[in-house]
Enzyme design. Structure first.
Site, PDB file in Angstrom:
ATOM      1  N   TYR A   1      -4.500  -3.798  -5.729  1.00 22.46           N
ATOM      2  CA  TYR A   1      -3.794  -4.538  -6.728  1.00 22.46           C
ATOM      3  C   TYR A   1      -2.871  -5.567  -5.273  1.00 22.46           C
ATOM      4  CZ  TYR A   1      -0.311  -1.701  -4.862  1.00 22.46           C
ATOM      5  OH  TYR A   1       1.137  -0.656  -3.988  1.00 22.46           O
ATOM      6  N   GLU A   2      -3.487  -5.650  -4.099  1.00 25.37           N
ATOM      7  CA  GLU A   2      -3.056  -6.724  -3.278  1.00 25.37           C
ATOM      8  C   GLU A   2      -4.139  -6.952  -2.899  1.00 25.37           C
ATOM      9  OE1 GLU A   2      -1.289  -4.209   0.410  1.00 25.37           O
ATOM     10  OE2 GLU A   2      -2.498  -2.948  -0.036  1.00 25.37           O
TER      11      GLU A   2
ATOM     12  N   HIS B   1      -4.024  -1.182  -1.349  1.00 29.00           N
ATOM     13  CA  HIS B   1      -4.274  -0.941  -2.726  1.00 29.00           C
ATOM     14  C   HIS B   1      -4.699  -2.045  -3.490  1.00 29.00           C
ATOM     15  CE1 HIS B   1      -0.985   0.844  -1.439  1.00 29.00           C
ATOM     16  NE2 HIS B   1      -0.827   2.157  -2.313  1.00 29.00           N
TER      17      HIS B   1
ATOM     18  N   HIS C   1       4.993   0.993   3.273  1.00 28.77           N
ATOM     19  CA  HIS C   1       2.816   0.899   4.136  1.00 28.77           C
ATOM     20  C   HIS C   1       2.697   0.414   5.336  1.00 28.77           C
ATOM     21  CE1 HIS C   1       1.048   3.531   0.871  1.00 28.77           C
ATOM     22  NE2 HIS C   1       2.007   2.674  -0.043  1.00 28.77           N
TER      23      HIS C   1
ATOM     24  N   ASN D   1       8.069   9.701 -10.741  1.00 24.71           N
ATOM     25  CA  ASN D   1       9.054   9.076 -12.146  1.00 24.71           C
ATOM     26  C   ASN D   1       8.052   9.799 -13.277  1.00 24.71           C
ATOM     27  OD1 ASN D   1       6.907   7.592 -10.941  1.00 24.71           O
ATOM     28  ND2 ASN D   1       7.631   6.674 -12.412  1.00 24.71           N
TER      29      ASN D   1
ATOM     30  N   ALA E   1       2.450   8.862  -4.427  1.00 26.25           N
ATOM     31  CA  ALA E   1       3.323   8.943  -5.405  1.00 26.25           C
ATOM     32  C   ALA E   1       2.745   9.139  -6.449  1.00 26.25           C
ATOM     33  CB  ALA E   1       4.940   8.530  -4.989  1.00 26.25           C
TER      34      ALA E   1
ATOM     35  N   MET F   1      -1.874   4.888  -8.428  1.00 23.90           N
ATOM     36  CA  MET F   1      -2.620   3.069  -7.977  1.00 23.90           C
ATOM     37  C   MET F   1      -3.866   3.046  -6.425  1.00 23.90           C
ATOM     38  SD  MET F   1       0.144   0.545  -8.771  1.00 23.90           S
ATOM     39  CE  MET F   1       1.377   1.150 -10.416  1.00 23.90           C
ATOM     40  N   SER F   2      -3.734   4.236  -6.321  1.00 20.28           N
ATOM     41  CA  SER F   2      -4.588   4.654  -5.139  1.00 20.28           C
ATOM     42  C   SER F   2      -5.651   6.402  -5.478  1.00 20.28           C
ATOM     43  CB  SER F   2      -3.716   4.622  -3.866  1.00 20.28           C
ATOM     44  OG  SER F   2      -2.456   6.464  -4.266  1.00 20.28           O
TER      45      SER F   2
ATOM     46  N   SER G   1       3.145   6.474  -0.527  1.00 14.57           N
ATOM     47  CA  SER G   1       4.556   5.635  -0.793  1.00 14.57           C
ATOM     48  C   SER G   1       4.919   6.388  -0.450  1.00 14.57           C
ATOM     49  CB  SER G   1       4.464   5.278  -2.144  1.00 14.57           C
ATOM     50  OG  SER G   1       3.084   4.041  -2.755  1.00 14.57           O
TER      51      SER G   1
ATOM     52  N   HIS H   1       9.217  -0.138  -8.211  1.00 12.27           N
ATOM     53  CA  HIS H   1       8.621   0.934  -6.807  1.00 12.27           C
ATOM     54  C   HIS H   1       9.803   1.218  -6.165  1.00 12.27           C
ATOM     55  CE1 HIS H   1       6.109   0.782  -3.548  1.00 12.27           C
ATOM     56  NE2 HIS H   1       6.772  -0.239  -2.298  1.00 12.27           N
TER      57      HIS H   1
HETATM   58  N1  HPA Z   1       2.554   4.374 -12.613  1.00 11.13           N
HETATM   59  C1  HPA Z   1       0.772   3.683 -11.585  1.00 11.13           C
HETATM   60  N2  HPA Z   1       1.262   4.276 -10.417  1.00 11.13           N
HETATM   61  C2  HPA Z   1       2.452   5.004 -10.467  1.00 11.13           C
HETATM   62  C3  HPA Z   1       3.755   5.412 -10.990  1.00 11.13           C
HETATM   63  C4  HPA Z   1       3.936   4.750 -12.018  1.00 11.13           C
HETATM   64  O1  HPA Z   1       4.183   5.365 -13.406  1.00 11.13           O
HETATM   65  N3  HPA Z   1       4.616   5.946 -10.584  1.00 11.13           N
HETATM   66  C5  HPA Z   1       3.804   5.888  -8.742  1.00 11.13           C
HETATM   67  N4  HPA Z   1       2.977   5.488  -8.525  1.00 11.13           N
END
Ligand code: HPA
Length: 291
Positions: free
Chosen positions: A87-88, A85, A63, A240, A115, A216-217, A32, A254
């Site tokens: 989640y898609e 991903h 992406h 983050n 990320a 998430m990957s 990301s 995001h």
């Molecule tokens: N949680 C899950 N996936 C992420 C996060 C998060 O805080 N930051 C970037 N991808």
């Protein structure tokens, strides 16, 4: 039952081989906000993934789907911009199809970037973390990409993924980062399904099970790469901080993830270029593989 789509993997690999004469043995998947890596490729030849038969289409902002062949840090490379991903809505098999195609294309070393949310309290936004191991939470709960009939020409039925992140590549990453004066953390990445960010209780849980960063990957891709016999290096950009009892947790978004990617991307790009430069010195000559 889901069957390994071997014919589909070969069809995609054939399409790509016909589209470019470049035959790199090192690939990289950009996470990301890190797609800018593809812009650093010299003498680029791009293939839009929407043109590749059977290729899963990325639906997420940040992406763009492209395969870029060219030279990164002076080394022949395949850059995959725009990962898919879970989640898609794709199955684990579908989203790891690109790894299978890379395998058929002759990729032996895979660099995965992402990320990730920082769980380790010592981590700051913008830190780079070398992945030393992962916790594949979806895999542990029945969503392993290797579930289904095994295709023995691609790898063994019961692969040992205890050392999925190649120690020699980790050592090399530390060496390159050190030479560049770049701080490089190291830690354990936990994959979650997403797309919702974590609750406070989940952040506490993920910390308790020993994870330093969450995303998430990556873990599913690395399981397949490891099954394929590839050497793997993983890099997380901490986008983050996940502090269970702070208000900041409510602000995770995001946009925040993409912004952090933009700010820290130059450092990651420099590190990756340095890595590719060194990998190129050690890489076997690129051979044209057949299918
Ligand atoms: N949680 C899950 N996936 C992420 C996060 C998060 O805080 N930051 C970037 N991808």
């Amino acid at each position: 039952m889901v069957r390994p789509a071997l014919a589909e993997y070969h069809a995609a690999a054939r399409f790509i081989r016909a589209a470019t004469h470049q035959r790199p043995t090192i690939g990289i998947i950009t996470g990301s906000g890190l797609g800018a890596l593809a812009d650093r490729v010299a003498e680029p030849e791009s293939i839009f993934t929407t043109d590749i038969p059977g290729w899963p289409v990325s639906t997420v902002e940040g992406h763009a789907g492209r395969l870029v062949f060219g030279r990164l840090g002076g080394t022949a490379a395949l850059v995959m911009q725009g990962r898919i991903h879970f989640y898609e809505g794709y199955s684990m098999q579908a989203l790891t199809m690109p790894i299978r195609v890379m395998q058929l294309l002759g990729i032996k070393t895979l660099v995965v970037t992402n990320a990730a949310g920082g769980l380790n309290p010592a981590f700051d936004v913008g830190d780079l973390m070398l992945i030393k191991d992962h916790i594949n939470l979806p895999g542990l709960s029945g969503h392993n990409p290797l579930i289904g009939p095994n295709e023995p020409t691609l790898g063994p039925r019961f692969p040992n993924v205890a050392v999925a992140y190649t120690p020699a590549l980790r050592a090399l990453a530390h060496e390159v980062a050190g030479a560049q004066g770049l701080a490089l953390r190291e830690g354990i990445y936990v994959m979650v399904g997403g797309p919702s960010f974590e609750t406070r209780a989940e952040v506490r849980f993920l910390r308790l099970i020993g994870a330093d960063a969450v995303g998430m990957s990556t873990a599913a891709e690395v399981v397949v790469a490891s099954h394929a016999g590839m050497q793997v290096l993983g890099l997380s950009l901490i986008s983050n901080r996940l502090v269970p009892d702070s208000e900041a947790l409510e602000a995770t978004s995001h946009e925040e993830v993409l912004r952090a990617g933009q700010v820290a991307a130059p450092r990651l790009l420099t590190l990756v270029e340095g890595l590719f430069h060194r990998l190129g010195q050690a890489a076997p000559p690129a051979a044209d593989s057949t299918d």
